[in-house]
Write an enzyme that holds these catalytic residues in place. Structure first.
Site, PDB file in Angstrom:
ATOM      1  N   ASP B  64       0.787  -1.094   0.330  1.00  0.00           N
ATOM      2  CA  ASP B  64      -0.131   0.144   0.384  1.00  0.00           C
ATOM      3  C   ASP B  64       1.016   1.067  -0.285  1.00  0.00           C
ATOM      4  OD1 ASP B  64      -1.725   2.323   0.739  1.00  0.00           O
ATOM      5  OD2 ASP B  64      -2.689   1.838   2.087  1.00  0.00           O
ATOM      6  N   ASN B  91       4.367   4.372 -10.637  1.00  0.00           N
ATOM      7  CA  ASN B  91       3.479   3.841 -10.777  1.00  0.00           C
ATOM      8  C   ASN B  91       1.739   4.312 -10.321  1.00  0.00           C
ATOM      9  OD1 ASN B  91       1.838   3.006 -13.877  1.00  0.00           O
ATOM     10  ND2 ASN B  91       1.701   1.528 -12.459  1.00  0.00           N
ATOM     11  N   TYR B 157      -7.998  14.178  -9.537  1.00  0.00           N
ATOM     12  CA  TYR B 157      -7.246  13.896  -9.876  1.00  0.00           C
ATOM     13  C   TYR B 157      -6.296  15.357 -10.206  1.00  0.00           C
ATOM     14  CZ  TYR B 157      -4.583  10.415 -13.411  1.00  0.00           C
ATOM     15  OH  TYR B 157      -3.831  10.167 -13.903  1.00  0.00           O
ATOM     16  N   ILE B 192      -4.792   6.344 -21.731  1.00  0.00           N
ATOM     17  CA  ILE B 192      -4.106   4.795 -22.270  1.00  0.00           C
ATOM     18  C   ILE B 192      -5.491   4.624 -21.703  1.00  0.00           C
ATOM     19  CG2 ILE B 192      -1.619   3.399 -21.332  1.00  0.00           C
ATOM     20  CD1 ILE B 192      -1.976   6.115 -22.331  1.00  0.00           C
ATOM     21  N   THR B 194      -6.070   1.219 -20.097  1.00  0.00           N
ATOM     22  CA  THR B 194      -5.883   0.621 -19.297  1.00  0.00           C
ATOM     23  C   THR B 194      -7.499   0.210 -17.973  1.00  0.00           C
ATOM     24  OG1 THR B 194      -5.435   2.543 -17.743  1.00  0.00           O
ATOM     25  CG2 THR B 194      -3.363   1.259 -18.998  1.00  0.00           C
ATOM     26  N   THR B 198     -10.626   1.950 -17.872  1.00  0.00           N
ATOM     27  CA  THR B 198     -12.132   0.996 -18.348  1.00  0.00           C
ATOM     28  C   THR B 198     -13.024   1.057 -16.520  1.00  0.00           C
ATOM     29  OG1 THR B 198     -10.849  -0.725 -17.969  1.00  0.00           O
ATOM     30  CG2 THR B 198     -10.879   0.047 -19.984  1.00  0.00           C
TER      31      THR B 198
END
Lengths: 186, 255
Positions: B64, B91, B157, B192, B194, B198
Site C-alpha cells: 500500500d 507508477n 485527480y 491510455i 488500462t 475502463t
C-alpha cells in the site's frame, strides 16, 4: 537481431554543426538507419532530423539585418526542410518521425525567440500530420550546464534524437524532450 | 545478450496491471531485476510468472504505497532478495471522475493518499535506497497529461497529478546534489487504455474509438508505449535528462 527481411529505414539530417551532425549520424546508423546524403534529393524517408543552430548575440549588438538573417534564416530553413522531408515521408508511406532540435543560446539572447518559434512549428506540424502517422517532436538541449552536470555532449543529444525517431516513442508527438542536466527544472 | 538495464534492480509500483505491468515486463526483458509491487497478490503472482516465463527475474511484494511501513518493507525485501536499488518507477495511482461539487473531502483524501503521499514516499525512500548502493540511480514518476492541463470532472485527480509534477522537479534538483546523483523525471501519459480508465468509463470499443478519434495520432494509447518511455527515462540514453515532464499522449497536449 536484425531481420534480413526488414527494409532499411532511411533518415535525413538537415543543418547542425559538424560535431552534432556526426554524433546524430553515428547513433542513427547504430539504430539501423541508412542516411540520405541530400534531403532535397531524397525521394522517400522514414525520419527527418532538423538541427537548428543557436547564436549568442546581445540585443544591443544585433542589427535588423543580423536578426533577420539568423532568426528568419533558421526558422525558414527548418520550415523548408520540414516540407521537403514530410513529402519524402509521405512518398515512402506508413508514417514516420520528424525531430526538431531547438537550442537556446544561453547568454546574449537576442535570438532565443527562435527556440519558441521552432517549438511551435513542430507542434503545429504534429497536429496536422498526426492522422497520417507522422510524428513530430522537439529536442530542447541545454545551453551550458545544469544542476546535474556540465550539460549534454553531442552524443547525449543524439541519444534523445534516437528515442524520438524510434518505435520506442510510438505514441509521442508534439512533445518536448529536454536534455539540459536539470537547468529548466530550477 | 545484454539489455539496457542489465542486472539493475528496479522497483515498479502498481505493477499488477496496466502501465505498471507492461513496464515491469519490458524492464525485465532489458535485463533488470524487477520488484513488482501492488495490492492484489494473485495479479502480482501472475506478473512474476509472466516475467519468469520470458526468462526474466522478478519478485512480487504486497504494497500500500500510502504507508511508509509498507515502503520500508518493499525496500528491505528488494535489497535482500534482488540487491541494491538502481531505480524506482512510481507508477501506482488512483483515478475517479466526479464533478467538483460532488467530490467529498473523503474522496479527495483517498486520492491524495495514493497519488501524492504515495509518490512522496516513493521518492524519499527511493533516494535512501539508491544512496546506499553508492551508485547513480533514476526515478520515474508517472504523472499524467492531467498534471499539465485540466479535465472536467477530474479536479481531485488533476490536483494530485499537478502535485506530482512539482514534486518531481524539486526532487530532481535535490537528487542532482546527491553523491552519487539521482535523476528524477515525470511521465505524462494521455489516455491510455488500462483498467484505470475502463474502470471509470467502461471497456467498450465505441469509447476507445472516440478517444482515438480525439487524439492527433488517431490511435488509442497502450500501456506498452508508456513502458517504452519509462525505459528511456530510466536508462543511460537519458543520462543528462532530469526534472523534465515527458508528455506521451498521441499529441493531445500539443493542441
Amino acid at each position: 537481431m536484425q531481420d534480413t527481411a526488414t527494409p532499411v529505414r532511411l533518415a535525413a539530417i538537415s543543418g547542425g554543426d559538424p560535431a552534432l551532425r556526426e554524433a546524430v549520424a553515428l547513433r542513427l546508423a547504430a539504430e539501423g538507419f541508412a542516411l540520405a546524403d541530400d534531403l532535397t534529393a531524397a525521394a522517400a524517408l522514414d525520419a527527418l532530423i532538423i538541427l537548428a543552430e543557436a547564436k549568442a548575440q546581445s540585443f544591443a549588438g544585433t542589427s535588423t539585418a543580423d536578426f533577420s538573417a539568423h532568426m528568419g534564416g533558421q526558422l525558414k530553413a527548418a520550415f523548408v526542410a520540414l516540407q521537403s522531408g514530410v513529402a519524402a515521408i509521405r512518398a515512402k508511406g506508413g508514417g514516420g518521425a520528424v525531430v526538431v532540435l531547438a537550442p537556446p543560446a544561453g547568454a546574449n539572447r537576442s535570438f532565443d525567440g527562435l527556440q519558441q518559434g521552432l517549438r511551435l512549428l513542430a507542434k503545429s506540424a504534429a497536429l496536422e500530420l498526426g492522422a497520417e502517422g507522422i510524428r513530430v517532436n522537439v529536442i530542447l538541449p541545454g545551453a551550458g550546464g545544469g544542476p546535474l552536470g556540465e550539460g549534454p555532449a553531442p552524443v547525449d543529444v543524439a541519444a534523445s534524437v534516437a528515442f524520438a525517431v524510434s518505435e520506442r516513442s510510438h505514441f509521442m508527438t508534439g512533445a518536448d524532450v529536454v536534455v539540459d542536466d536539470g537547468r529548466m527544472a530550477a | 545478450m545484454s539489455g539496457a538495464l542489465q542486472d539493475r534492480v528496479v522497483i515498479v509500483t502498481g505493477a499488477t496491471k496496466g502501465i505498471g505491468r507492461e513496464t515491469a515486463r519490458l524492464l525485465a526483458r532489458e535485463g533488470a531485476k524487477v520488484a513488482c509491487t501492488g495490492r492484489n497478490r494473485d495479479d502480482g503472482a501472475a506478473v512474476v510468472a509472466e516475467i519468469a516465463a520470458e526468462g526474466g527475474t522478478a519478485i512480487f511484494i504486497p504494497h500500500d504505497i500510502a504507508r511508509e511501513a509498507d515502503w520500508r518493507e518493499v525496500v528491505r525485501r528488494t535489497e535482500t532478495e534482488l540487491g541494491g536499488v538502481y531505480g524506482v518507477v512510481n507508477n501506482a495511482g488512483a483515478f475517479f471522475v466526479k464533478p467538483l461539487a460532488e467530490t467529498t473531502e473523503a474522496d479527495f483524501q483517498d486520492i491524495y493518499d495514493i497519488n501524492v503521499q504515495g509518490a512522496f514516499l516513493g521518492v524519499k525512500l527511493g533516494f535512501e535506497a539508491i544512496a546506499r548502493t553508492g551508485s547513480p540511480g533514476a526515478i520515474v514518476m508517472v504523472s499524467s497529461l492531467m498534471g499539465q492541463v485540466g479535465f472536467p470532472g477530474a479536479t481531485a485527480y488533476c490536483a494530485t497529478k499537478g502535485a506530482v509534477t512539482g514534486l518531481t522537479k524539486t526532487a530532481a534538483l535535490e537528487g542532482a546534489t546527491m553523491t552519487p546523483k539521482v535523476r528524477v523525471n515525470s511521465l505524462h501519459p494521455g489516455v491510455i487504455w488500462t483498467p484505470m480508465i475502463t474502470g471509470q468509463f467502461g471497456d467498450d470499443q465505441a469509447l476507445q474509438d472516440a478517444f482515438a478519434a480525439d487524439t492527433p495520432l488517431k490511435i488509442i494509447g497502450l500501456p506498452r508505449y508508456m513502458a517504452d518511455a519509462i525505459l528511456f527515462l530510466l536508462g543511460d540514453d537519458s543520462a543528462h535528462v532530469t526534472g523534465i515532464e515527458l508528455t506521451v499522449d498521441g499529441g493531445r497536449g500539443a493542441d
